[in-house]
Design a protein around this motif. Structure first.
Motif, PDB file in Angstrom:
ATOM      1  N   LEU A  31       0.796  -1.227   0.000  1.00  0.00           N
ATOM      2  CA  LEU A  31       0.000   0.000   0.000  1.00  0.00           C
ATOM      3  C   LEU A  31       0.831   1.281   0.000  1.00  0.00           C
ATOM      4  CD1 LEU A  31      -3.149  -0.600   2.215  1.00  0.00           C
ATOM      5  CD2 LEU A  31      -3.004  -0.317  -0.248  1.00  0.00           C
ATOM      6  N   HIS A  33       3.060   2.253  -1.989  1.00  0.00           N
ATOM      7  CA  HIS A  33       3.179   2.752  -3.356  1.00  0.00           C
ATOM      8  C   HIS A  33       1.884   3.404  -3.810  1.00  0.00           C
ATOM      9  CE1 HIS A  33       6.300  -0.693  -3.732  1.00  0.00           C
ATOM     10  NE2 HIS A  33       6.822   0.375  -3.181  1.00  0.00           N
ATOM     11  N   LEU A  34       0.750   2.853  -3.412  1.00  0.00           N
ATOM     12  CA  LEU A  34      -0.529   3.471  -3.756  1.00  0.00           C
ATOM     13  C   LEU A  34      -0.657   4.828  -3.064  1.00  0.00           C
ATOM     14  CD1 LEU A  34      -3.949   1.781  -4.076  1.00  0.00           C
ATOM     15  CD2 LEU A  34      -3.754   3.842  -2.707  1.00  0.00           C
ATOM     16  N   SER A  37       1.579   7.396  -4.699  1.00  0.00           N
ATOM     17  CA  SER A  37       1.044   7.863  -5.979  1.00  0.00           C
ATOM     18  C   SER A  37      -0.132   8.818  -5.758  1.00  0.00           C
ATOM     19  CB  SER A  37       0.628   6.670  -6.849  1.00  0.00           C
ATOM     20  OG  SER A  37      -0.493   5.997  -6.311  1.00  0.00           O
ATOM     21  N   ALA A  86      -6.498  -2.824 -11.959  1.00  0.00           N
ATOM     22  CA  ALA A  86      -5.750  -1.570 -12.027  1.00  0.00           C
ATOM     23  C   ALA A  86      -6.312  -0.644 -13.098  1.00  0.00           C
ATOM     24  CB  ALA A  86      -4.274  -1.862 -12.297  1.00  0.00           C
ATOM     25  N   TYR A  89      -8.668   2.016 -11.766  1.00  0.00           N
ATOM     26  CA  TYR A  89      -8.167   3.052 -10.868  1.00  0.00           C
ATOM     27  C   TYR A  89      -8.004   4.362 -11.623  1.00  0.00           C
ATOM     28  CZ  TYR A  89      -7.173   0.132  -6.786  1.00  0.00           C
ATOM     29  OH  TYR A  89      -7.287  -0.663  -5.672  1.00  0.00           O
ATOM     30  N   LEU A  93      -2.952   6.804 -10.323  1.00  0.00           N
ATOM     31  CA  LEU A  93      -3.009   6.105  -9.041  1.00  0.00           C
ATOM     32  C   LEU A  93      -2.524   4.675  -9.246  1.00  0.00           C
ATOM     33  CD1 LEU A  93      -3.859   6.879  -6.156  1.00  0.00           C
ATOM     34  CD2 LEU A  93      -6.039   5.766  -6.592  1.00  0.00           C
ATOM     35  N   LEU A  94      -1.552   4.281  -8.469  1.00  0.00           N
ATOM     36  CA  LEU A  94      -0.857   3.015  -8.685  1.00  0.00           C
ATOM     37  C   LEU A  94      -1.457   1.929  -7.808  1.00  0.00           C
ATOM     38  CD1 LEU A  94       1.573   1.770 -10.206  1.00  0.00           C
ATOM     39  CD2 LEU A  94       2.964   2.319  -8.211  1.00  0.00           C
ATOM     40  N   ARG A  95      -2.180   0.984  -8.436  1.00  0.00           N
ATOM     41  CA  ARG A  95      -2.708  -0.140  -7.670  1.00  0.00           C
ATOM     42  C   ARG A  95      -1.581  -1.101  -7.314  1.00  0.00           C
ATOM     43  NH1 ARG A  95      -4.033  -5.407  -7.715  1.00  0.00           N
ATOM     44  NH2 ARG A  95      -5.882  -5.986  -6.492  1.00  0.00           N
ATOM     45  N   PRO A  96      -1.454  -1.497  -6.044  1.00  0.00           N
ATOM     46  CA  PRO A  96      -0.417  -2.466  -5.670  1.00  0.00           C
ATOM     47  C   PRO A  96      -0.595  -3.780  -6.422  1.00  0.00           C
ATOM     48  CG  PRO A  96      -1.403  -1.462  -3.721  1.00  0.00           C
ATOM     49  CD  PRO A  96      -2.240  -1.046  -4.887  1.00  0.00           C
ATOM     50  N   LEU A 205      -6.902  -2.819   0.508  1.00  0.00           N
ATOM     51  CA  LEU A 205      -6.792  -2.929  -0.945  1.00  0.00           C
ATOM     52  C   LEU A 205      -8.082  -3.463  -1.553  1.00  0.00           C
ATOM     53  CD1 LEU A 205      -5.218  -2.698  -3.537  1.00  0.00           C
ATOM     54  CD2 LEU A 205      -4.200  -4.935  -3.076  1.00  0.00           C
TER      55      LEU A 205
END
Length: 340
Positions: A31, A33-34, A37, A86, A89, A93-96, A205
């Motif tokens: 998370l 990274h999300l 972002s 992803a 999203y 926005l970066l989905r893990p 998530l």
């Protein structure tokens, strides 16, 4: 989706600020990274270490996307779960994504994809599992180190001939996913919930994934019928019931209502299934040796050996299935080599 939702789902007071939000996110898988972002989208000031971490995460996600595209074009496998989710999203926005999940139309396509991965990447581990008995399905996981293995998780690609493996009990293997993309994403989340311990809360998530689906054009009765056909009505209903107190369900609220008549029949079916012959447990392969790639092999081969030993010979490596003496297994392999 904005940072307000992240503060809510991670149980952080917005007054505590982005540093606390990121700190809380580091307690959950990938998370950070999300969150990074999301903060970058809102121009929150961050230092070079945070920017570098986000760049590496985006590079990883881009690499998975390229792999999925290239393998789909060359072998016919297609991405399920992570990459399709992803796509819902918001931009930036970066989905893990812990792994790249791929489903193959058959065993030959699966091994073609594995051979491509082994040829093009420094693959260090190849794990194989057989699901079911006759016919069986094959699942393969390949891993190789990230550019900085001290800071970043290894790359991982999971390939299978069964899109939905079930629970090896009341819910059987279902090989294919055939539905609209947003319905397939809901099916994937319900399948994941099938393996969640009873009473467990939804992880952030999963809630974020559902929040991205709440405005999709679900047709309630049709979606409920598809979930029932895939034997996932109870899991989908439980998923939405757990999510409802945390976020507005939008179009998924009507899907939850439409699922109600499907719950009792599926539970009865599972009870009846439990009284029939038990389903075989997955058979995990123990690596015996990596081999020179057998380019002429389209599929793996099962080779009976002395006693209860079974060998699985694949285009890239050979494995021992089930408990047996490794020395006996290697001797059987060498005997097989001698007659080829």
């Amino acid at each position: 989706m904005n940072t307000a939702l992240l503060y809510n789902l991670l149980d952080v007071d917005p007054a505590d600020g982005p540093a606390e939000l990121l700190h809380r996110a580091r307690g959950s898988r990938h998370l950070p990274h999300l969150v990074l972002s999301a903060l970058a989208r809102e121009d929150v000031r961050m230092g070079e270490p945070a920017r570098a971490e986000l760049r590496r995460a985006r590079t990883r996600a881009d690499h998975y996307a390229r792999l999925a595209h290239d393998l789909a074009r060359s072998t016919g496998v297609r991405a399920i779960h992570g990459i399709p989710l992803a796509g819902y999203y918001p931009s930036g926005l970066l989905r893990p994504q812990a792994s790249l999940d791929l489903v193959a139309p058959g065993e030959a396509a699966l091994w073609q994809a594995v051979v491509r991965l082994v040829t093009d990447h420094p693959v260090e581990t190849i794990d194989v599992t057989l699901l079911g008995d006759r016919p069986h399905h094959t699942a393969v996981t390949v891993r190789w180190p990230a550019e900085d293995p001290l800071l970043d998780p290894w790359y991982r690609v999971d390939l299978t001939t069964a899109a939905l493996p079930g629970d090896h009990a009341g819910v059987p293997v279902r090989p294919y996913l055939v539905a609209d993309d947003h319905v397939e994403c809901l099916i994937a989340l319900a399948e994941a919930h099938l393996h969640t311990p009873a009473g467990a809360e939804l992880d952030p998530l999963t809630l974020l994934d559902l929040s991205c689906l709440t405005h999709q054009p679900f047709e309630p009765a049709e979606t409920a019928a598809v979930l029932a056909a895939y034997r996932l009505a109870p899991e989908a209903a439980a998923l939405l019931d757990l999510a409802a107190p945390r976020l507005p369900l939008g179009t998924l609220a009507a899907v939850r209502t439409a699922l109600t008549p499907e719950l009792a029949p599926e539970r009865r079916r599972r009870t009846d299934a439990a009284t029939t012959a038990p389903r075989p447990n997955p058979r995990h392969g123990t690596l015996l040796r990596r081999t020179v790639i057998r380019h002429t092999w389209d599929e793996a081969r099962l080779l009976p050996a002395p006693g209860s030993t079974t060998l699985l010979l694949t285009p890239v490596a050979d494995y021992l299935l089930g408990p047996a003496d490794r020395t006996t297994a290697l001797a059987a392999l060498h005997e097989w080599d001698a007659v080829q």
